[in-house]
Design a protein around this motif. Structure first.
Motif, PDB file in Angstrom:
ATOM      1  N   ALA A 187       0.832  -1.207   0.000  1.00 51.44           N
ATOM      2  CA  ALA A 187       0.000   0.000   0.000  1.00 51.44           C
ATOM      3  C   ALA A 187       0.865   1.254   0.000  1.00 51.44           C
ATOM      4  N   PHE A 188       1.924   1.256   0.790  1.00 51.16           N
ATOM      5  CA  PHE A 188       2.818   2.408   0.856  1.00 51.16           C
ATOM      6  C   PHE A 188       3.505   2.647  -0.483  1.00 51.16           C
ATOM      7  N   VAL A 189       4.022   1.577  -1.074  1.00 51.52           N
ATOM      8  CA  VAL A 189       4.702   1.690  -2.377  1.00 51.52           C
ATOM      9  C   VAL A 189       3.720   2.196  -3.439  1.00 51.52           C
ATOM     10  N   PHE A 190       2.519   1.627  -3.465  1.00 53.16           N
ATOM     11  CA  PHE A 190       1.512   2.070  -4.432  1.00 53.16           C
ATOM     12  C   PHE A 190       1.130   3.526  -4.182  1.00 53.16           C
ATOM     13  N   TYR A 191       0.991   3.914  -2.927  1.00 57.20           N
ATOM     14  CA  TYR A 191       0.609   5.288  -2.582  1.00 57.20           C
ATOM     15  C   TYR A 191       1.637   6.289  -3.109  1.00 57.20           C
ATOM     16  N   LYS A 192       2.915   5.928  -3.025  1.00 56.62           N
ATOM     17  CA  LYS A 192       3.966   6.816  -3.529  1.00 56.62           C
ATOM     18  C   LYS A 192       3.881   6.997  -5.043  1.00 56.62           C
TER      19      LYS A 192
ATOM     20  N   TRP B 181      -4.436   7.217  -5.146  1.00 53.91           N
ATOM     21  CA  TRP B 181      -5.637   6.372  -5.116  1.00 53.91           C
ATOM     22  C   TRP B 181      -5.295   4.894  -5.068  1.00 53.91           C
ATOM     23  N   ALA B 182      -4.212   4.512  -5.730  1.00 60.70           N
ATOM     24  CA  ALA B 182      -3.793   3.104  -5.688  1.00 60.70           C
ATOM     25  C   ALA B 182      -3.470   2.689  -4.259  1.00 60.70           C
ATOM     26  N   GLY B 183      -2.801   3.545  -3.528  1.00 59.37           N
ATOM     27  CA  GLY B 183      -2.504   3.244  -2.131  1.00 59.37           C
ATOM     28  C   GLY B 183      -3.743   3.241  -1.262  1.00 59.37           C
TER      29      GLY B 183
END
Length: 157
Positions: free
Chosen positions: A122-127, A131-133
């Motif tokens: 979630a953190f990696v996607f958020y960066k 919205w992905a995170g």
């Protein structure tokens, strides 16, 4: 970015496919073994699990799509994909460990690792895409709840 319907469907199909494979390990035990073990008072009814997981898998697939469409701008895209795949594999493995092998303690250890990897994912996607995170929040909440449930099942059995 232009919407890519095939990539959108493929990303969701991957997560739903993982869920479908996991349900193969789950289905017989839900009818045979799982009803025989002691459960805490907050154990949800069986019918809750399929719609919750289906929703989570769809949201996770959408998150993956949002990251995939930005892949050309992601310096460490292979690492991002690896984290995502590890999370999916751990998710699938839990179903087999808990429902197929009936190893509640081992499943507890595994789900805690899963929760950690989901948080990292979630953190990696958020960066990459906010919205992905954020689409991982229901997943984080559910796996947190499932971890507490798994712990209580371990204690009671």
């Amino acid at each position: 970015m232009k919407f890519k319907p095939v990539a959108f469907i493929v990303n969701i199909a991957i997560t739903l496919g993982i869920g479908a494979i996991g349900s193969l390990a789950t289905s017989s035990s839900v009818r045979t073994w799982y009803p025989t073990i002691n459960k805490p008072s907050f154990n949800p009814p069986d019918w809750v699990f399929a719609p919750v997981w289906t929703t989570i898998f769809i949201l996770t697939g959408i998150a993956a799509y949002l990251v995939w469409i930005k892949r050309d701008k992601i310096v460490h895209f292979p690492r991002t994909v690896a984290i995502y795949l590890i999370q999916l594999i751990l998710n699938l493995a839990w179903s087999f460990i808990f429902f197929y092998l009936h190893e509640i303690g081992f499943a507890l250890a595994e789900i805690l690792i899963l929760l950690l990897v989901v948080l990292v994912n979630a953190f990696v996607f958020y960066k990459i895409d906010k919205w992905a995170g954020l689409l991982f929040i229901p997943y984080i909440l559910w796996v947190s709840f499932a971890s507490i449930l798994n712990y209580n099942l371990f204690i009671l059995n």
